[in-house]
Scaffold this active site. Structure first.
Site, PDB file in Angstrom:
ATOM      1  N   HIS B 217      14.006  44.849  14.940  1.00  0.00           N
ATOM      2  CA  HIS B 217      15.170  45.610  14.472  1.00  0.00           C
ATOM      3  C   HIS B 217      16.376  44.675  14.449  1.00  0.00           C
ATOM      4  O   HIS B 217      16.567  43.875  15.361  1.00  0.00           O
ATOM      5  CB  HIS B 217      15.357  46.770  15.453  1.00  0.00           C
ATOM      6  CG  HIS B 217      16.552  47.629  15.191  1.00  0.00           C
ATOM      7  ND1 HIS B 217      17.837  47.211  15.457  1.00  0.00           N
ATOM      8  CD2 HIS B 217      16.657  48.887  14.685  1.00  0.00           C
ATOM      9  CE1 HIS B 217      18.680  48.179  15.129  1.00  0.00           C
ATOM     10  NE2 HIS B 217      17.991  49.199  14.660  1.00  0.00           N
ATOM     11  N   ARG B 259      15.387  47.012   9.263  1.00  0.00           N
ATOM     12  CA  ARG B 259      13.972  46.842   9.586  1.00  0.00           C
ATOM     13  C   ARG B 259      13.178  46.766   8.286  1.00  0.00           C
ATOM     14  O   ARG B 259      13.687  47.122   7.222  1.00  0.00           O
ATOM     15  CB  ARG B 259      13.468  48.045  10.402  1.00  0.00           C
ATOM     16  CG  ARG B 259      13.935  48.054  11.824  1.00  0.00           C
ATOM     17  CD  ARG B 259      13.407  49.256  12.567  1.00  0.00           C
ATOM     18  NE  ARG B 259      14.220  50.446  12.370  1.00  0.00           N
ATOM     19  CZ  ARG B 259      13.774  51.696  12.498  1.00  0.00           C
ATOM     20  NH1 ARG B 259      12.519  51.922  12.813  1.00  0.00           N
ATOM     21  NH2 ARG B 259      14.580  52.718  12.316  1.00  0.00           N
ATOM     22  N   LYS B 262      13.250  49.386   5.164  1.00  0.00           N
ATOM     23  CA  LYS B 262      14.284  50.396   5.364  1.00  0.00           C
ATOM     24  C   LYS B 262      15.376  50.162   4.325  1.00  0.00           C
ATOM     25  O   LYS B 262      15.407  49.147   3.644  1.00  0.00           O
ATOM     26  CB  LYS B 262      14.876  50.292   6.774  1.00  0.00           C
ATOM     27  CG  LYS B 262      13.945  50.765   7.865  1.00  0.00           C
ATOM     28  CD  LYS B 262      14.095  52.245   8.190  1.00  0.00           C
ATOM     29  CE  LYS B 262      15.393  52.523   8.919  1.00  0.00           C
ATOM     30  NZ  LYS B 262      15.532  53.964   9.250  1.00  0.00           N
ATOM     31  N   ASP B 265      22.050  48.645   4.579  1.00  0.00           N
ATOM     32  CA  ASP B 265      23.141  49.290   5.317  1.00  0.00           C
ATOM     33  C   ASP B 265      24.198  48.222   5.625  1.00  0.00           C
ATOM     34  O   ASP B 265      23.875  47.166   6.172  1.00  0.00           O
ATOM     35  CB  ASP B 265      22.586  49.905   6.607  1.00  0.00           C
ATOM     36  CG  ASP B 265      23.666  50.546   7.492  1.00  0.00           C
ATOM     37  OD1 ASP B 265      24.872  50.240   7.320  1.00  0.00           O
ATOM     38  OD2 ASP B 265      23.288  51.341   8.373  1.00  0.00           O
ATOM     39  N   CYS B 267      26.358  47.708   7.880  1.00  0.00           N
ATOM     40  CA  CYS B 267      26.599  47.169   9.217  1.00  0.00           C
ATOM     41  C   CYS B 267      25.680  45.992   9.518  1.00  0.00           C
ATOM     42  O   CYS B 267      26.019  45.135  10.318  1.00  0.00           O
ATOM     43  CB  CYS B 267      26.451  48.247  10.285  1.00  0.00           C
ATOM     44  SG  CYS B 267      24.772  48.720  10.656  1.00  0.00           S
ATOM     45  N   TYR B 268      24.510  45.933   8.854  1.00  0.00           N
ATOM     46  CA  TYR B 268      23.608  44.799   9.098  1.00  0.00           C
ATOM     47  C   TYR B 268      24.134  43.509   8.496  1.00  0.00           C
ATOM     48  O   TYR B 268      23.567  42.443   8.715  1.00  0.00           O
ATOM     49  CB  TYR B 268      22.183  45.111   8.625  1.00  0.00           C
ATOM     50  CG  TYR B 268      21.555  46.179   9.485  1.00  0.00           C
ATOM     51  CD1 TYR B 268      21.234  45.901  10.804  1.00  0.00           C
ATOM     52  CD2 TYR B 268      21.343  47.451   9.011  1.00  0.00           C
ATOM     53  CE1 TYR B 268      20.720  46.873  11.628  1.00  0.00           C
ATOM     54  CE2 TYR B 268      20.821  48.445   9.826  1.00  0.00           C
ATOM     55  CZ  TYR B 268      20.512  48.146  11.133  1.00  0.00           C
ATOM     56  OH  TYR B 268      20.006  49.116  11.958  1.00  0.00           O
ATOM     57  N   ASP B 372      28.279  52.523   5.279  1.00  0.00           N
ATOM     58  CA  ASP B 372      26.879  52.110   5.209  1.00  0.00           C
ATOM     59  C   ASP B 372      26.515  51.711   3.768  1.00  0.00           C
ATOM     60  O   ASP B 372      26.132  50.576   3.484  1.00  0.00           O
ATOM     61  CB  ASP B 372      26.063  53.309   5.725  1.00  0.00           C
ATOM     62  CG  ASP B 372      24.588  53.254   5.460  1.00  0.00           C
ATOM     63  OD1 ASP B 372      24.153  52.380   4.708  1.00  0.00           O
ATOM     64  OD2 ASP B 372      23.871  54.101   6.011  1.00  0.00           O
ATOM     65  N   ASP B 379      33.535  54.827   8.364  1.00  0.00           N
ATOM     66  CA  ASP B 379      33.823  55.044   9.780  1.00  0.00           C
ATOM     67  C   ASP B 379      34.190  53.701  10.401  1.00  0.00           C
ATOM     68  O   ASP B 379      34.045  52.658   9.772  1.00  0.00           O
ATOM     69  CB  ASP B 379      32.635  55.700  10.499  1.00  0.00           C
ATOM     70  CG  ASP B 379      31.370  54.860  10.419  1.00  0.00           C
ATOM     71  OD1 ASP B 379      31.420  53.680  10.812  1.00  0.00           O
ATOM     72  OD2 ASP B 379      30.334  55.375   9.957  1.00  0.00           O
ATOM     73  N   HIS B 382      31.247  51.048  10.961  1.00  0.00           N
ATOM     74  CA  HIS B 382      30.873  50.265   9.782  1.00  0.00           C
ATOM     75  C   HIS B 382      32.002  49.344   9.334  1.00  0.00           C
ATOM     76  O   HIS B 382      31.753  48.253   8.838  1.00  0.00           O
ATOM     77  CB  HIS B 382      30.428  51.196   8.647  1.00  0.00           C
ATOM     78  CG  HIS B 382      29.023  51.688   8.835  1.00  0.00           C
ATOM     79  ND1 HIS B 382      28.724  52.840   9.512  1.00  0.00           N
ATOM     80  CD2 HIS B 382      27.840  51.138   8.470  1.00  0.00           C
ATOM     81  CE1 HIS B 382      27.413  53.002   9.561  1.00  0.00           C
ATOM     82  NE2 HIS B 382      26.841  51.985   8.925  1.00  0.00           N
TER      83      HIS B 382
END
Lengths: 679, 443
Positions: B217, B259, B262, B265, B267-268, B372, B379, B382
């Site tokens: 992850h 992952r 998936k 997003d 934040c990654y 995201d 938010d 993020h």
């Protein structure tokens, strides 16, 4: 914290939301007061329930509930009905909290805590899990919890395996399900459970994963699972001895001259390394697990040490230094048979907990001879001439080089078959430029080469090298990875037969015909196949692309090493050389040492002088402190080497100041950058 | 007739996201240059408004984050610092006071006043105070008690617990070690057995999972890798497979996923790009890398390519005399052939400009803040990790944090430049340096 759905508030909702917040804050402050005053009345507990329903992340409230439960149980433990109702209530609170936020760490952890008290049933938990896993099939909290429940209740792993099939069937790209399948199968295959013999189950799994891979090549889940399967096919759990020094059936000379011993040593005690090289890191190698039969003096109480850069007691490479006395003059050479038996008594265990279970023994002949010793001349070792070619058919060479793997007893047949089938299949992939396809074929071929007989090896390596060359051109993002794999394949190719190896082997006439391996200009970025090179005394790796010396620590006979024109960027990258007790000559000229004041080493050791090792270091304290502080990475490596000759020219670090510092750290040094330091 | 291939849920979701993202990209590509310029602009004023408002009145909708208030402080204040701004004295003092009330009497910080000390909120509090800077902020941290708290959270299996009776995972390990390292209280007792624990969480995929047995992850991979670097045991990880895993997490949308299979997003952007840069610095800080690779030449926009042709001052300042080949060719990414090498800079192992494009076009909210992906609300979490990741991407070519990036490495040009971060702690580099000096004097 992350990933939970958050609501967007419309203006008209703000007022209601503000009112809710006021209510929440008063709830929160009442709760904290209860918690600090250890009030565990029903009202107080209900209040924490309310709080957690609104905010499942209030971990203080989860802790409070644990304390409250323990408080209640300590008073009522005799009444099983009451215990049940208390714990049921906890499960209920967790469930409703999870419905509020399915990613609450505190809620899942609380449920584990309740379960570990022996409460609830598998059926109950699986029902809950199915509900959550249907909503989000990738929720890792749920998957973790599932593994926890299965472990705790000993639920049948077969049933769990069926569940992963069901989940994969629903969605072939659900990697969480594939992952769980690998976890379950690992444990079943390890135990060789009924119907889970690797030889039978792994080929079945290949069938399964082909569906995923050939349905859509872009679905990575299948490829990663395939990678895991290949690991299972190639790797054998039980640790194996893959090579030794001296090799079985060899004849070695124990003489002062033969080992390039330090001329400064006044005693006649000479040491000689015995090396055991395992296919995986093992612990527990000692005089009780390794028995030695011989009349040779000095073999009693051998101390086996792991050769590893970490302070760990496991390593692939173990060495014992055999000390023998050569004080009695003996003009007639004497021969001793030495038999080494490994694994007759248990104790050698891999870092994953598997026993070295196949006893193995090897025998070599040690010929002790007191050669007439010339006064050692302090000559400079040159890497340009004095090398004599070595005939591949020479008996001397065959005596030293033993390229056979020692793991004859393994059940290779099904493994070879499985890999051969995979190779055939992947060669038919429609897109011949598929990166992952090429990579998989390269890995499969490498696996095949590892398990093949000697005679067919060369063919595979050519193809592997070509595949990695293609990949380097196709996919620059992974350039370094492919480059390293290319280096590994190249070294495996070189060491695959005596013929190919002898093209790189020489005798260095200026130093008692030392055995020299020259792999210069080979565009190597990484070192591999060291287990087949334990006999090498001189090693020329100049003009390559090496970043570090990792791997060389196993070559305990090494006395001269040429690393000039590589990509070494700090002394820390030479750390593994500290294990080479016989290293006398080191050339690291024309690298990148000191080119950048700020480099990755500051991440590795931000404050070397706060290092606990340092406070006990007397030698370092006697030297010019400012220089030690400035060149600490050099200091920590060089102080452990007994070098006579060092070449560091052509590195940014190699200024006058550094040149004055080096002889302080290495008092044995005679030659620095080609100049004699003392007469 | 051929049967239609069935499509999985993940594939359908992926398809919908790609549709949104590529829709946005094609809108961008067909817009005129001034629109494009506007679209990739960070819009500092809007960002600062959003962040400052958030800090002044932690809005009612934040009730659910009530156990995470130091986090909200960190997300906002670190974001402000990334934009090169700081708080006024009053807000700064309020924040220090507030965090002081979250600090437990026997060490560590809770999610709010009176709450149980927790490693994650302690990390957020310490990073916030480091970001605020100054003696008042630094000396508000009780180092001795913090050391005791960390020791209490240490488990016999080598890992750390989040809080008393709490869960053990890689996040807890990272936050503990990051705190200890920055406060200069890291010792053998804290590191004992930790490397073994982290090692047991690296999966065969190469990434790191949250606990032994979990799948790899992004967030945990960052935590595990940073921890191993901080305790000097990074070479025990399988770094080849780690690199392999992490670079494959960047998908066709050019954002990162957390992952395997998936959805992308924002934040990654930080959680995955930071490991990429750490690994790349670890492996090849001084490498001569063949240039002219395929992904580099996927020019992002006209505006940007324009920059690449500029003879900008940073460029010439930095060139050493032995870089003639680079000077001669002198015009950006596309002209190099494989015979040319760059040794001034490193080529990122991920597509940095593509990543910046994803963040600025898809994660940026038009009213300030980040999210995201398209259609999701913004938010602070993020916002913090999109901006942090953007900074990492902008500096990905640099051999260290002290070298400013070239204009052509920053999508949108220097107007979008963010402060560099310390990759192991995710605090702005200058603030880190000030703190480290303070805490080394304190020892």
């Amino acid at each position: 914290m992350h990933g939970r759905p958050r609501k967007v508030y419309k203006p008209e909702e703000e007022a209601a939301s503000a009112a809710k917040a006021v209510k929440f804050r008063s709830l929160q402050s009442q709760f904290l007061s209860n918690h600090h005053n250890k009030i565990y009345t029903k009202e107080a507990i209900d209040l924490s329930t309310k709080l957690l329903e609104i905010n499942p992340e209030a971990y203080t409230a989860w802790n409070y509930r644990k304390l409250a439960v323990e408080d209640t149980l300590s008073r009522q433990e005799s009444d099983p009905d009451l215990v049940k109702s208390v714990l049921d209530e906890e499960l209920k609170v967790v469930e409703s909290s999870l419905k509020q936020n399915v990613k609450s760490y505190g809620a899942w952890h609380h449920r584990k805590w309740v379960l570990s008290k022996g409460h609830s049933s598998v059926g109950n938990e699986l029902r809950l899990l199915n509900e959550f896993q249907t909503l989000d099939s990738r929720n890792f909290h749920a998957w973790n919890y599932r593994r926890f429940v299965v472990e705790l209740t000993n639920r049948s792993k077969h049933d769990e395996l069926k569940y992963t099939e069901f989940m994969i069937g629903n969605n072939i790209s659900n990697y969480s399900a594939w992952h769980n399948r690998s976890v379950l199968l690992s444990s079943l295959l390890e135990r060789k459970a009924d119907g889970f013999m690797p030889s039978q189950k792994i080929p079945e799994e290949y069938e399964l994963v082909h569906n995923a891979i050939f349905t859509d090549e872009d679905v990575q889940s299948g490829w990663f699972y395939h990678l895991w399967l290949l690991d299972q096919t190639v790797n054998v759990e039980t640790p194996l001895l893959i090579s030794s020094w001296p090799p079985h059936g060899s004849r070695i000379n124990l003489s002062r001259a033969g080992c390039l011993n330090d001329s400064s040593s006044s005693s006649k005690l000479t040491t000689f390394p015995l090396i055991l090289y395992f296919d995986q890191a093992v612990g527990g190698v000692s005089s009780s697990t390794v028995a030695i039969d011989s009349e040779l003096k000095g073999i009693e109480d051998l101390v086996w040490e792991p050769v590893s850069n970490k302070n760990s007691q496991v390593s692939c490479v173990w060495v014992a230094r055999l000390k023998y006395m050569s004080s009695e003059p003996c003009f007639f050479p004497k021969e001793y048979k030495v038999k080494v038996r490994i694994g007759n008594s248990p104790g050698i265990v891999s870092s994953r907990g598997f026993n070295f279970s196949v006893p193995y023994e090897f025998v070599f002949t040690a010929r002790v001879e007191d050669t007439v010793q010339e006064e050692p001349r302090e000559v400079i070792v040159s890497w340009t001439d004095g090398f004599d070619i070595w005939d591949a058919q020479s008996e001397d060479l065959k005596n030293l080089v033993n390229l056979d793997q020692l793991n004859g007893q393994m059940d290779f047949k099904w493994r070879q078959e499985a890999i051969a089938e995979e190779i055939d299949l992947f060669r038919t992939l429609p897109d011949s430029n598929s990166k992952i396809g090429k990579l998989t074929i390269a890995r499969l071929l490498m696996a095949k080469a590892t398990m093949s007989e000697n005679d067919v090896k060369g063919v595979h390596y050519e193809e592997i090298l070509k595949l990695y060359n293609d990949l380097m051109a196709l996919d620059s993002t992974h350039y370094h990875y492919y480059k390293d794999e290319h280096s590994v394949a190249l070294l495996r190719k070189v060491t695959s037969s005596t013929e190919s190896l002898s093209r790189h082997l020489f005798r260095y006439s200026d130093m008692n015909n030392s055995v020299c391996l020259r792999l210069n200009n080979s565009s190597l970025s990484r070192i591999a196949s060291v287990e087949k090179l334990l006999f090498v005394q001189m090693l020329d790796l100049s003009h390559n692309e090496l970043h570090s010396t990792e791997g060389l620590e196993a070559m305990q006979l090494l006395s001269c090493l040429n690393l000039s024109h590589n990509r070494i960027r700090s002394f820390s990258a030479l750390d593994s050389l500290r294990h080479l007790k016989q290293l006398r000559v080191l050339d690291v000229s024309h690298n990148h040492i000191g080119e950048h004041s700020v480099d990755t080493t500051r991440y590795l050791c931000s404050s070397p002088l706060s290092n606990s090792e340092w406070s006990q270091d007397e030698v370092g304290r006697r030297m010019t402190p400012s220089l030690v502080t400035k060149y600490w990475d050099a200091y920590f490596v060089l102080r452990d080497l007994n070098l006579k000759q060092l070449d560091i020219a052509g590195n940014v670090v190699a200024g006058e100041e550094f040149s004055s510092f080096v002889p302080q750290v290495v008092p044995t040094l005679v030659w620095l950058n080609g100049h004699k330091l003392r007469s | 007739m051929e049967e239609l291939p069935s499509i999985t849920v993940s594939q359908r979701e992926q398809f919908l996201v790609e549709n949104d993202v590529f829709g946005m990209y094609s809108y961008f590509d067909t817009s005129d240059i001034s629109t494009q310029k506007f679209m990739v602009e960070i819009q500092r004023d809007k960002q600062l408004d959003y962040l400052m408002n958030g800090l002044r009145q932690l809005s009612p909708s934040f009730s659910s984050l009530d156990a995470n208030r130091p986090w909200v402080c960190y997300w906002i204040i670190h974001s402000i610092a990334l934009l090169g701004e700081s708080l006024d004295d009053e807000l700064e003092n309020n924040t220090i006071d507030f965090l002081g009330r979250c600090q437990g009497s026997d060490g560590g910080y809770g999610g709010g006043p009176g709450q149980l000390p927790h490693l994650a909120t302690s990390y957020a509090a310490v990073n916030t105070l480091v970001t605020l800077g100054g003696d008042k902020a630094f000396s508000s941290i009780n180092r001795e008690q913090m050391a005791c708290f960390l020791r209490r959270m240490k488990d016999t299996n080598g890992g750390f617990r989040m809080h008393n009776m709490g869960e053990i995972d890689v996040r807890a390990c990272y936050t503990a070690i990051s705190i200890a390292s920055i406060l200069n209280i890291l010792d053998d007792e804290l590191t004992r057995g930790l490397g073994d624990y982290i090692l047991s969480c690296q999966t065969y995929e190469g990434g790191i999972g949250g606990e032994p047995g979990s799948e790899a992850h992004g967030g945990y991979t960052y935590c595990g890798l940073a921890t191993m670097i901080l305790i000097s045991e990074v070479d025990r990880l399988n770094l080849d497979s780690l690199t392999n895993w992490v670079v494959y997490r960047q998908g066709v949308e050019m954002g990162f996923q957390g992952r395997t299979n998936k959805l992308v997003d924002g934040c990654y952007t930080f959680w995955q790009a930071a490991p990429c840069v750490l690994l790349q610095r670890f492996f090849s800080a001084q490498d001569l890398v063949p240039h002219g690779s395929s992904h580099m030449s996927q020019g992002t926009d006209e505006d940007h390519e324009g920059h690449a042709h500029d003879d900008d001052p940073e460029d010439s300042d930095e060139d050493d005399s032995d870089n003639d080949s680079d000077e001669d060719s002198g015009n950006g990414h596309q002209v190099h052939t494989s015979t040319y090498y760059i040794n001034r800079k490193i080529q990122p192992v991920f597509n940095s400009l593509g990543l910046q494009r994803y963040v600025l076009l898809c994660s940026k909210d038009a009213n300030g803040g980040f999210r995201d992906k398209l259609r999701k609300p913004r938010d602070f979490y993020h916002t913090c990790y999109c901006l942090s990741g953007l900074s990492v991407a902008q500096h990905a070519w640099s051999k260290d944090e002290d070298t400013p990036p070239l204009t052509r490495d920053i999508l949108g040009g220097y107007a979008n430049h963010l402060e560099p971060v310390h990759l192991l702690h995710n605090v702005v580099m200058d603030r880190y340096n000030e703190a480290i000096e303070f805490f080394h004097r304190a020892a």
